[in-house]
Design a protein around this motif. Sequence first.
Motif, PDB file in Angstrom:
ATOM      1  N   GLN A 332       0.903  -1.194  -0.066  1.00 15.54           N
ATOM      2  CA  GLN A 332       0.000   0.135   0.062  1.00 15.54           C
ATOM      3  C   GLN A 332       0.897   1.206  -0.045  1.00 15.54           C
ATOM      4  OE1 GLN A 332      -3.865  -2.014   2.484  1.00 15.54           O
ATOM      5  NE2 GLN A 332      -2.902   0.119   3.201  1.00 15.54           N
ATOM      6  N   ARG A 342      -6.194  -0.986   7.074  1.00 19.30           N
ATOM      7  CA  ARG A 342      -7.428  -0.506   6.632  1.00 19.30           C
ATOM      8  C   ARG A 342      -7.725   1.018   7.400  1.00 19.30           C
ATOM      9  NH1 ARG A 342     -11.521  -3.786   5.160  1.00 19.30           N
ATOM     10  NH2 ARG A 342     -13.073  -2.672   6.374  1.00 19.30           N
ATOM     11  N   GLU A 368      -6.264   3.256  -1.175  1.00 18.69           N
ATOM     12  CA  GLU A 368      -6.528   2.088  -2.470  1.00 18.69           C
ATOM     13  C   GLU A 368      -6.023   2.546  -3.862  1.00 18.69           C
ATOM     14  OE1 GLU A 368      -8.310  -0.384  -1.450  1.00 18.69           O
ATOM     15  OE2 GLU A 368      -8.873   0.195   0.355  1.00 18.69           O
TER      16      GLU A 368
END
Length: 589
Positions: A332, A342, A368
Amino acid sequence: MRSKKPPSPSFAGGGRQIAYPRIEDYALIGDTHSAGLVSRAGSIDWLCLPRFDSSACFAALLDEDRGGRWVVAPRGPATSTRTYREDSMVLETTWETGEGRAVTIDCLPIEDHVDPTDPRKIAPHDVVVRIVRGLEGEVPFGMEYSPRFDYGNVVPWMRPHDEAIEAVGGPDALDLRASVPVTLDGARVTASFSVRPGESAIFLAAHHPSHVEIEIPTFPEDCEELVRRTDDFWRDWASRCAYDGPWREQVVRSLLTLKALTYSPTGGIVAAATTSLPEEIGGVRNWDYRYCWLRDATFTLETLLRQGYTAEAVEWRDWLLRAVAGDPQDLQIMYGVKGNRRLLEYELDWLEGYEGSKPVRVGNAAVEQFQMDVYGEVIDSFHSARTAGVAELVEGWDLERHIIDFICTNWQEPDDGIWEVRSGREHFVHSKVMAWVAIDRGIKAVERFDREGPLERWRATRDAIRAEVLDRGIDPERGVFVRSYESRDLDASLLMLPLVGFIEATDPIMKATIEAIEKDLMRGGFVLRYDSTVASDGLPPGEGVFLLCSFWLVDCLALVGRVDDARAMFENLVGLANDVGLLSEQYDP
């Protein structure tokens, strides 16, 4: 960024501040777990406990009515001057009134003398200490304390408890102790007192889980010792700075600020201590930056490594290995301070936002996104650590190889770019160059440091990326690099090309790019990221200049031999720092 009206540094209308302070009028206090913002008016208007990404217990920064704050300041008209103690993150504000002079000391203490196995012992990073000392005459002070949990959404139940005033709301509790008499009025605590030379008033707030009874150091005697030990910590850390040249004071202050944004239990480095400060007053470009962007962290590590701070590089590397655990293809662009993945973005609709700038956001949907440049920056940081002599782990090189192989397979894909645009993926030139950097540094690891890797494949891919950028990433009419393939727009990230070794700054195309950015991408003498009125990014146009981009231009000017121009621009940038030496990410000329 500037807002409309600075507050009077005094109590007015029962303690209410008159208007939102200017963003530049805040000072940062931190303890390598969290950080608070203190205004010139003596108000802590932002603080999340116990971590950077915890919910705020003081959030007047984002809503002066509902957010909650903690003010300690003279009653009546006063002027103030502020400074950090030398090579420390302890803040001192000197007040002058018609009655005399006094100083307030604000500190998030750092100490290690707590038994982690005893849940009653409050951790040192869960404490705020505020001390008022008289210097001359007799100065009347006021104190107003109104915590609001969950970013102002929870008005706590407040009650006297064990020689303190305890505020409880859901899972959070905050205990206030004071060396002067205080008055509890609903969900607010106030005090009126005076200090003469040699006299002090001391306040301590300790955060803890609401279901845990705590013990804290002896009050108020140990508060002075907490501040002293905190001073010692910061000064010892700053003393290891290897730099001894021009602007050393600014260099050390910068290093201290970066260290304060490090979450020491894990080694994660947050991009900022705040959320939702606007890129333009009243605008919607308001993001939560209390997370660990890999890109921002690598910039920080480059700076720390150059000054000899290798321990931070080791801690960040270990944090990264834990955060990325699993398939490197799932890397990420950012993580939480504990390595959590998250980071759901949502809006706090009960807050009006700084100067009415809504929405107020928590979390960040950019998590994302696919930003190819991040892979290059991560590999470059490993390369820098290797060059600096930082011992490697087998797992570290394994991760690097996986990342480089991923880039070799995916470098021709479009991405969302360094600026996290929300308008769809493009073939950004900077992203392609950073893919080139990832493979180039892998090749250097094999050639110079005897690491194992598919050298011929990597060399062929590196050459292919360079050839494509030089073919598709240049405007043939102007002879300059462009923001993305098939675009004629400029982008400040192009200034990174010579800084990462992709091309010499003196190359005619790069020189022309630098000159074009000076001509078309500057406002008030500073560099924009891109022209948001022309280049699509999926949001309404409007933001300030991005100061980091201006520093990139300084580097480029020096590299092309325009040293006088570089020095003049650098001095202009340094001159934008506020009274305690801090610079914002963006600035409104």
